[in-house]
Every structure is written in C-alpha cells, then in structure tokens.
Design a protein around this motif. Structure first.
Motif, mmCIF file in Angstrom:
data_model
loop_
_atom_site.group_PDB
_atom_site.id
_atom_site.type_symbol
_atom_site.label_atom_id
_atom_site.label_comp_id
_atom_site.label_asym_id
_atom_site.label_seq_id
_atom_site.Cartn_x
_atom_site.Cartn_y
_atom_site.Cartn_z
ATOM 1 N N PHE A 11 0.829 -1.203 0.000
ATOM 2 C CA PHE A 11 0.000 0.000 0.000
ATOM 3 C C PHE A 11 0.866 1.256 0.000
ATOM 4 C CE2 PHE A 11 -1.185 3.263 3.108
ATOM 5 C CZ PHE A 11 -2.096 3.973 2.331
ATOM 6 N N LYS A 12 1.898 1.281 0.832
ATOM 7 C CA LYS A 12 2.774 2.455 0.901
ATOM 8 C C LYS A 12 3.472 2.700 -0.434
ATOM 9 C CE LYS A 12 3.661 2.330 5.860
ATOM 10 N NZ LYS A 12 4.664 2.151 6.925
ATOM 11 N N LEU A 13 3.874 1.643 -1.105
ATOM 12 C CA LEU A 13 4.494 1.781 -2.424
ATOM 13 C C LEU A 13 3.477 2.318 -3.431
ATOM 14 C CD1 LEU A 13 6.994 1.369 -4.223
ATOM 15 C CD2 LEU A 13 6.188 -0.981 -4.598
ATOM 16 N N LEU A 14 2.262 1.799 -3.387
ATOM 17 C CA LEU A 14 1.206 2.283 -4.284
ATOM 18 C C LEU A 14 0.879 3.747 -4.012
ATOM 19 C CD1 LEU A 14 -1.127 -0.833 -4.177
ATOM 20 C CD2 LEU A 14 0.123 0.003 -6.175
ATOM 21 N N TYR A 15 0.834 4.110 -2.737
ATOM 22 C CA TYR A 15 0.569 5.506 -2.389
ATOM 23 C C TYR A 15 1.691 6.406 -2.904
ATOM 24 C CZ TYR A 15 -0.064 9.777 0.240
ATOM 25 O OH TYR A 15 -0.213 11.100 0.580
ATOM 26 N N SER A 16 2.934 5.960 -2.740
ATOM 27 C CA SER A 16 4.076 6.723 -3.275
ATOM 28 C C SER A 16 3.921 6.932 -4.767
ATOM 29 C CB SER A 16 5.389 5.988 -3.004
ATOM 30 O OG SER A 16 5.657 5.941 -1.640
ATOM 31 N N ASN A 17 3.451 5.906 -5.448
ATOM 32 C CA ASN A 17 3.242 6.008 -6.888
ATOM 33 C C ASN A 17 2.121 6.988 -7.218
ATOM 34 O OD1 ASN A 17 4.026 5.020 -9.570
ATOM 35 N ND2 ASN A 17 1.972 4.144 -9.622
ATOM 36 N N GLU A 18 1.107 7.051 -6.381
ATOM 37 C CA GLU A 18 0.013 8.014 -6.589
ATOM 38 C C GLU A 18 0.535 9.446 -6.470
ATOM 39 O OE1 GLU A 18 -3.292 7.642 -7.435
ATOM 40 O OE2 GLU A 18 -2.767 5.545 -7.724
ATOM 41 N N VAL A 19 1.439 9.655 -5.530
ATOM 42 C CA VAL A 19 1.965 10.989 -5.275
ATOM 43 C C VAL A 19 3.020 11.378 -6.307
ATOM 44 C CG1 VAL A 19 3.246 12.404 -3.626
ATOM 45 C CG2 VAL A 19 1.445 10.881 -2.812
ATOM 46 N N GLN A 20 3.959 10.470 -6.556
ATOM 47 C CA GLN A 20 5.090 10.785 -7.422
ATOM 48 C C GLN A 20 4.826 10.496 -8.900
ATOM 49 O OE1 GLN A 20 8.521 8.736 -5.902
ATOM 50 N NE2 GLN A 20 8.221 9.537 -3.863
ATOM 51 N N LYS A 21 3.878 9.631 -9.186
ATOM 52 C CA LYS A 21 3.532 9.219 -10.555
ATOM 53 C C LYS A 21 4.682 8.491 -11.238
ATOM 54 C CE LYS A 21 -0.606 10.816 -10.552
ATOM 55 N NZ LYS A 21 -1.643 9.897 -10.257
ATOM 56 N N ASP A 22 4.391 7.286 -11.661
ATOM 57 C CA ASP A 22 5.305 6.483 -12.471
ATOM 58 C C ASP A 22 6.675 6.260 -11.841
ATOM 59 O OD1 ASP A 22 3.334 6.235 -14.448
ATOM 60 O OD2 ASP A 22 3.934 8.133 -15.354
ATOM 61 N N ILE A 23 6.679 5.705 -10.630
ATOM 62 C CA ILE A 23 7.969 5.362 -10.053
ATOM 63 C C ILE A 23 8.517 4.139 -10.786
ATOM 64 C CG2 ILE A 23 7.495 6.388 -7.806
ATOM 65 C CD1 ILE A 23 6.950 3.652 -6.689
ATOM 66 N N GLY A 24 9.821 4.057 -10.871
ATOM 67 C CA GLY A 24 10.458 2.995 -11.631
ATOM 68 C C GLY A 24 11.145 1.971 -10.753
ATOM 69 N N GLU A 25 11.845 1.065 -11.410
ATOM 70 C CA GLU A 25 12.522 -0.038 -10.733
ATOM 71 C C GLU A 25 13.519 0.467 -9.681
ATOM 72 O OE1 GLU A 25 12.856 -3.904 -9.833
ATOM 73 O OE2 GLU A 25 11.629 -3.262 -11.525
#
Length: 136
Positions: A11-25
């Motif tokens: 969930f925390k990783l998904l939330y980070s992706n919501e905030v930062q948009k398109d996080i990568g490897e």
C-alpha cells in the motif's frame, strides 16, 4: 514480517506512486531497502502486486468508477483511498485470498491511514465490487 505487514508496505508503495507518478525499478529497489524487505517471497508479493495493478489498471479503475455512488468520480477520492482500493480490487480479482479477508485488510488500512470516512467508503465500494463481480 507477516502478510498484513507486507500488504501494508505494498500500500505504501502504491501511495508513493500516486503521489510521485510512475515510479520505476530504481525507486522500488530504494523502497525495498528503506523498509528492509529481505525476504524473497515478500519482495515478490510487493513487486508482483505493484506491477499487476499497473497491468490491470484500466479494469481496476473501471470497477472503482462503476461502484461509486451517484455523483461521485475517481477525481474526488483521496490518494490514500485510491491506493487502498487498487490494492484490494487487484487482490479480489487476481488472488485466492478470501474476499472477506481482502475487505477486512483494506478497511484496517483505511482506519490507520485514511480520514474518518475512509473505512466506510472503502468497505462500501469493495462490497459493491464483490456483489457486482459475484465474487465468493
């Protein structure tokens, strides 16, 4: 780290992706190191779920939109709630985890990270998805 804790990190990783948009490897690897994810099965769950949500994003967003109350749109949902819904709907569709467990875990995340109305909102949307998809 148990499954609930692993799900919370996802969930925390998904939330980070919501905030930062398109996080990568690279950002995902940094995330894993930051939270000391050393167990291969936990890392696999987190990455498989993260990428699985990305691959099924259109279907997941359609289900969220379809199961919102009238006059609601995805744009009105907080980033925390949308991350919880994406995770839970992905698990409902693509895992063998019983739907009651998925909903309960999502509601617990909403209680911990969301606002006062998050738990009932998350519960209502997920219950509607279960009914809509005839998940048992």
């Amino acid at each position: 780290m148990n499954r609930t804790e692993t799900r919370e990190l996802t969930f925390k990783l998904l939330y980070s992706n919501e905030v930062q948009k398109d996080i990568g490897e690279e950002e995902i690897d940094i995330f894993m190191k930051q939270f000391e994810v050393k167990n291969n099965s936990q890392e696999k769950y987190i990455k498989d779920t993260f990428y699985g949500i990305s691959e099924n994003l259109e279907e997941i967003l359609e289900l969220i939109e379809k199961n919102l109350k009238e006059k609601w749109s995805i744009d009105r949902i907080s980033k925390i709630d949308i991350a919880i819904l994406k995770l839970a709907i992905y698990e409902l569709l693509k895992s063998d985890i019983p739907y009651k467990v998925v909903i309960n875990e999502a509601v617990e995340l909403a209680k911990k990270y969301g606002d006062d109305s998050s738990k009932s909102f998350i519960n209502g949307v997920l219950a509607s998805v279960v009914k809509d998809r005839n998940i048992s």
